[in-house]
Design a protein around this motif. Structure first.
Motif, PDB file in Angstrom:
ATOM      1  N   LYS A  10       0.903  -1.133   0.092  1.00 34.54           N
ATOM      2  CA  LYS A  10      -0.047  -0.040  -0.129  1.00 34.54           C
ATOM      3  C   LYS A  10       0.888   1.154   0.064  1.00 34.54           C
ATOM      4  N   TRP A  11       1.893   1.236   0.958  1.00 33.78           N
ATOM      5  CA  TRP A  11       2.509   2.775   0.983  1.00 33.78           C
ATOM      6  C   TRP A  11       3.864   2.488   0.405  1.00 33.78           C
ATOM      7  N   PHE A  12       4.817   1.296   0.388  1.00 36.30           N
ATOM      8  CA  PHE A  12       6.120   1.215  -0.142  1.00 36.30           C
ATOM      9  C   PHE A  12       6.198   0.287  -1.123  1.00 36.30           C
ATOM     10  N   PRO A  13       5.341   0.148  -2.173  1.00 36.80           N
ATOM     11  CA  PRO A  13       5.515  -0.819  -3.243  1.00 36.80           C
ATOM     12  C   PRO A  13       6.737  -1.325  -3.880  1.00 36.80           C
ATOM     13  N   HIS A  14       7.956  -0.483  -3.557  1.00 37.35           N
ATOM     14  CA  HIS A  14       9.167  -1.013  -4.141  1.00 37.35           C
ATOM     15  C   HIS A  14      10.024  -1.495  -2.826  1.00 37.35           C
ATOM     16  N   ASN A  34      14.093  -2.666  -5.040  1.00 36.33           N
ATOM     17  CA  ASN A  34      14.101  -3.882  -5.628  1.00 36.33           C
ATOM     18  C   ASN A  34      15.253  -4.689  -5.833  1.00 36.33           C
ATOM     19  N   GLY A  35      16.216  -4.786  -4.932  1.00 37.59           N
ATOM     20  CA  GLY A  35      17.297  -5.585  -4.741  1.00 37.59           C
ATOM     21  C   GLY A  35      18.406  -5.040  -4.103  1.00 37.59           C
ATOM     22  N   SER A  36      18.543  -3.723  -3.552  1.00 39.56           N
ATOM     23  CA  SER A  36      19.456  -3.345  -2.884  1.00 39.56           C
ATOM     24  C   SER A  36      19.943  -4.148  -1.581  1.00 39.56           C
ATOM     25  N   ASN A  37      20.974  -4.306  -1.426  1.00 45.56           N
ATOM     26  CA  ASN A  37      21.383  -5.275  -0.266  1.00 45.56           C
ATOM     27  C   ASN A  37      21.343  -4.682   0.918  1.00 45.56           C
ATOM     28  N   SER A  38      21.053  -3.464   0.945  1.00 42.92           N
ATOM     29  CA  SER A  38      21.155  -2.642   2.362  1.00 42.92           C
ATOM     30  C   SER A  38      20.360  -3.100   3.170  1.00 42.92           C
ATOM     31  N   THR A  39      19.210  -3.869   3.097  1.00 41.60           N
ATOM     32  CA  THR A  39      18.174  -4.244   4.088  1.00 41.60           C
ATOM     33  C   THR A  39      18.190  -5.843   4.124  1.00 41.60           C
TER      34      THR A  39
END
Length: 392
Positions: free
Chosen positions: A316-320, A329-334
């Protein structure tokens, strides 16, 4: 023949790029105002005082006042203000070749804006209680437009300010809007207005650029636009002007007459500036560092906490953002978001709504503003119900 055709296209694109880059022998870096050394701040104070003494603050306040209806409440908002700030910056460079407009990372200070070090006597000064600002950068200045007066500020809660919009909400706005019209409208109805109204005084008038806070604020809004552009919206211009005419890259900017397309890419043409931490290395950063710049641990904590939200709220709020891949969509940061460590932070708070006087002055559609305000409150309710805790 096909190979020659492709080579021709590449060569043409290279020539366009080289043509765009003309005039940028000196690309300045816009930095967070709190990152400036005392010596750098002293030099900036010197330049700004000289500019005011020579009538330039009057000049820019007059432009903003005259064009007010053409540059707010429609989709000239972002490109005009980018061109306007660059104009101001170019004038400053007549006094110091390396002059660059700093930005105020307001999202970092959104919970308690009045307590920000930006508004201390060491930087731009604090409240004037409707009267003269008595400390900081513009203490003792005479502002010339629309008539001679001292710079005025009047916080919207007396000696405090209502909370502004959180990094999380602005990050959500950036993710949920893929068109300029929607992105612009949601920013103009939220962070843009809350900062102007929170500071008050000259900042709540059409000649708000009397206050240097205006330039810090709009540099930050421009920085957010630059970040949004880097997410696949580099040439995204749509929407309409105040008269309902459709806008495109060739549309002429109010006052300047330059095509909107001339403002779209930083470091080229006349846009001879970039933001520290800009788009070149952005994909490797954590999501909320793209919006704000707190300590790294705070941004990592926010990313981690966001990834813990229920899937329906993420969609709803953070579709990416998703549980598997984290932001963008794919960052290793999290990837650490699945760690069992307990989140820490504070509950979200409601931001201040736009006042009737502000809505009327901008000729906003009241129903659209009310819808945006309700959405912002719903966002806070949803995250608090999900026990999200913000590190900001």
């Amino acid at each position: 023949m096909k190979i020659l055709s492709i080579c021709g296209i590449i060569a043409a694109q290279l020539l366009v790029h080289l043509a765009d880059a003309q005039g940028c022998s000196n690309v300045v870096l816009r930095r967070d105002i709190m990152s400036l050394s005392q010596q750098e701040w002293n030099q900036m104070t010197y330049v700004l005082r000289r500019m005011n003494d020579d009538g330039w603050f009057r000049y820019f306040a007059d432009i903003h006042n005259y064009e007010f209806g053409n540059i707010h409440g429609n989709d000239h908002f972002f490109p005009f203000h980018r061109r306007y700030l660059r104009d101001f910056e170019e004038v400053g460079q007549r006094y110091d070749r390396n002059f660059a407009v700093p930005f105020w990372d307001e999202l970092r200070d959104s919970r308690n804006p009045a307590g920000s070090p930006v508004m201390s006597s060491a930087r731009i000064g604090g409240n004037g209680f409707g009267a003269c600002v008595s400390d900081g950068l513009q203490n003792g200045w005479t502002m010339s437009f629309p008539n001679p007066h001292c710079l005025s500020r009047l916080y919207d809660m007396g000696n405090q300010m209502h909370s502004w919009y959180s990094p999380e909400y602005i990050y959500s706005v950036m993710q949920r809007n893929n068109d300029m019209h929607g992105f612009r409208e949601n920013i103009e109805f939220s962070l843009h207005g809350s900062v102007h109204l929170g500071i008050g005084g000259d900042m709540s008038t059409p000649y708000s650029s009397n206050d240097f806070a205006f330039f810090l604020h709009h540099a930050n809004l421009d920085r957010l636009w630059d970040q949004w552009q880097s997410w696949g919206h580099a040439d995204t211009i749509d929407g309409r002007d105040r008269f309902g005419n459709p806008l495109g890259l060739g549309s002429a900017l109010p006052h300047y007459g330059d095509p909107i397309g001339s403002t779209m890419r930083l470091g080229t043409g006349r846009m001879c500036f970039r933001y520290v931490g800009g788009s070149s290395s952005r994909r490797e950063q954590s999501a909320l560092k793209l919006v704000s710049a707190p300590a790294a641990s705070s941004a990592d904590s926010a990313d981690t906490n966001l990834a813990r939200l229920p899937a329906n709220l993420l969609q709803k709020w953070f579709p990416h953002v998703n549980h598997e891949n984290g932001p963008l969509n794919g960052s290793n940061s999290t990837r650490s978001s699945l760690a069992p460590s307990a989140p820490s932070g504070k509950k979200m708070v409601y931001p201040a709504p736009l006042t009737d006087a502000w809505v009327s002055m901008h000729r906003f559609d009241r129903a659209k503003v009310d819808k945006a305000m309700q959405e912002a409150r719903e966002f806070v309710d949803d995250l608090n119900t999900a026990n999200y805790l913000s590190p900001y």
